[in-house]
Design an enzyme around this catalytic site. Sequence first.
Site, PDB file in Angstrom:
ATOM      1  N   SER A 193       4.371   1.328   8.085  1.00 33.42           N
ATOM      2  CA  SER A 193       4.113   2.632   7.463  1.00 33.42           C
ATOM      3  C   SER A 193       3.450   3.560   8.476  1.00 33.42           C
ATOM      4  CB  SER A 193       3.200   2.459   6.251  1.00 33.42           C
ATOM      5  OG  SER A 193       3.764   1.508   5.384  1.00 33.42           O
TER       6      SER A 193
ATOM      7  N   MET B 227       0.840  -1.193   0.000  1.00 35.64           N
ATOM      8  CA  MET B 227       0.000   0.000   0.000  1.00 35.64           C
ATOM      9  C   MET B 227       0.881   1.251   0.000  1.00 35.64           C
ATOM     10  SD  MET B 227      -3.445  -0.914   2.009  1.00 35.64           S
ATOM     11  CE  MET B 227      -2.855  -0.688   3.672  1.00 35.64           C
ATOM     12  N   GLY B 228       2.144   1.088  -0.414  1.00 34.11           N
ATOM     13  CA  GLY B 228       3.044   2.232  -0.493  1.00 34.11           C
ATOM     14  C   GLY B 228       3.566   2.650   0.868  1.00 34.11           C
TER      15      GLY B 228
ATOM     16  N   VAL C 290      10.922  -6.971   9.861  1.00 32.67           N
ATOM     17  CA  VAL C 290      12.135  -6.149   9.948  1.00 32.67           C
ATOM     18  C   VAL C 290      11.906  -5.127  11.055  1.00 32.67           C
ATOM     19  CG1 VAL C 290      13.672  -4.565   8.721  1.00 32.67           C
ATOM     20  CG2 VAL C 290      12.600  -6.459   7.495  1.00 32.67           C
TER      21      VAL C 290
ATOM     22  N   LEU D 156       6.615   3.067   1.520  1.00 29.50           N
ATOM     23  CA  LEU D 156       7.540   1.935   1.634  1.00 29.50           C
ATOM     24  C   LEU D 156       8.691   2.230   2.586  1.00 29.50           C
ATOM     25  CD1 LEU D 156       7.659   0.947  -2.142  1.00 29.50           C
ATOM     26  CD2 LEU D 156       6.131   0.095  -0.360  1.00 29.50           C
TER      27      LEU D 156
ATOM     28  N   HIS E  59       9.410  -3.314   3.630  1.00 32.20           N
ATOM     29  CA  HIS E  59       8.992  -3.604   2.251  1.00 32.20           C
ATOM     30  C   HIS E  59      10.213  -3.917   1.383  1.00 32.20           C
ATOM     31  CE1 HIS E  59       5.632  -0.811   3.517  1.00 32.20           C
ATOM     32  NE2 HIS E  59       4.945  -1.829   3.044  1.00 32.20           N
TER      33      HIS E  59
ATOM     34  N   ALA F  47      12.043  -0.036   5.015  1.00 30.85           N
ATOM     35  CA  ALA F  47      13.023  -1.130   4.881  1.00 30.85           C
ATOM     36  C   ALA F  47      12.367  -2.504   4.977  1.00 30.85           C
ATOM     37  CB  ALA F  47      14.111  -0.973   5.939  1.00 30.85           C
TER      38      ALA F  47
HETATM   39  O1  PAF Z   1      -0.201  -5.732   3.839  1.00 30.73           O
HETATM   40  C1  PAF Z   1      -0.602  -4.802   3.113  1.00 30.73           C
HETATM   41  O2  PAF Z   1       0.058  -3.764   2.930  1.00 30.73           O
HETATM   42  C2  PAF Z   1      -1.948  -4.915   2.435  1.00 30.73           C
HETATM   43  O3  PAF Z   1      -2.876  -5.540   3.261  1.00 30.73           O
HETATM   44  C3  PAF Z   1      -1.890  -5.605   1.071  1.00 30.73           C
HETATM   45  C4  PAF Z   1      -1.449  -7.063   1.196  1.00 30.73           C
HETATM   46  C5  PAF Z   1      -0.921  -4.852   0.171  1.00 30.73           C
HETATM   47  C6  PAF Z   1      -3.271  -5.596   0.402  1.00 30.73           C
HETATM   48  O4  PAF Z   1      -3.712  -4.284   0.200  1.00 30.73           O
END
Ligand code: PAF
Length: 281
Positions: free
Chosen positions: A186, A30-31, A176, A33, A37, A35
């Site tokens: 986030s 979901m952006g 992490v 982002l 991610h 470390a």
């Molecule tokens: O974990 C997340 O960020 C969200 O639940 C996902 C898996 C990207 C679905 O929107």
Amino acid sequence: MNIVHTIKDLQAGLTALRAQGKTVGLVPTMGALHAGHASLVKRCVAENDVAVVSVFVNPTQFNDKNDLVKYPRTLEADCRLLEACGVTFAFAPSVEEMYPEPDTRQFSYPPLDTVMEGIFRPGHFNGVCQVVSKLFDIVKPDRAYFGEKDFQQLAIIREMVRQMNFPLEIVGCPIVREEDGLALSSRNARLSADERQQALQISKVLFESREFATTHTVAETQKFVEDAIAAAPGLRLEYFELVDGNTLQKIADWEETEYAVGCITVFCGEVRLIDNIKYKG
Ligand code: PAF
């Protein structure tokens, strides 16, 4: 890196690469982002010829509209991070692109989704399954990567893949943490400096409880965590559950399972933080 906003453009690019026999990995995000991610993305890049990262704040999984409005959106910075990681496609669709009409599909995976987040965030996992299943259909990845921080989400997605026979492998990746122990999220960006200090107690208590658990019962460990969070300034416990890591059902005795996990959700000010720790397995 290609930044694409439509399903058509993404699929056009992927079809050409797949025709050359290339494998495709997907990291749904979901952006905003960080470390955490980046660790999923780097693994995806290392293990697949083509890496797709979706950046989409999925409205159907937010039961709290305020949380949806406040969710950080940082696409430019996200794309810089993804490019540096060697990603092939950043897929950043609009809400209309993903949901041209309301998604009326219902996903339900009891008992995995009837506990913990399933109780406190009604409809959340339905929304997660809606968007993740769409992404699987659109991208048709060979592998998809998810963080173990969202422990219950990972278990439910594995079950969805099993029941729907998606022909792909789900890869779970470890949490992490910041150097001081706070699990990366986030939502950490929304913590004030004071709250950031207070939030540190969550992982500290979990680590201490793992020591404590070696000489105490499940019930005593449960109380240890509850009391420690209650005593920590600025924190409010929503739940802490000691569960079997496969079924997500509460355990009463350490001997009941080979895989014991403690899942916690805590409010730090207005920010809802989750974390988990493995006790056994
Ligand atoms: O974990 C997340 O960020 C969200 O639940 C996902 C898996 C990207 C679905 O929107």
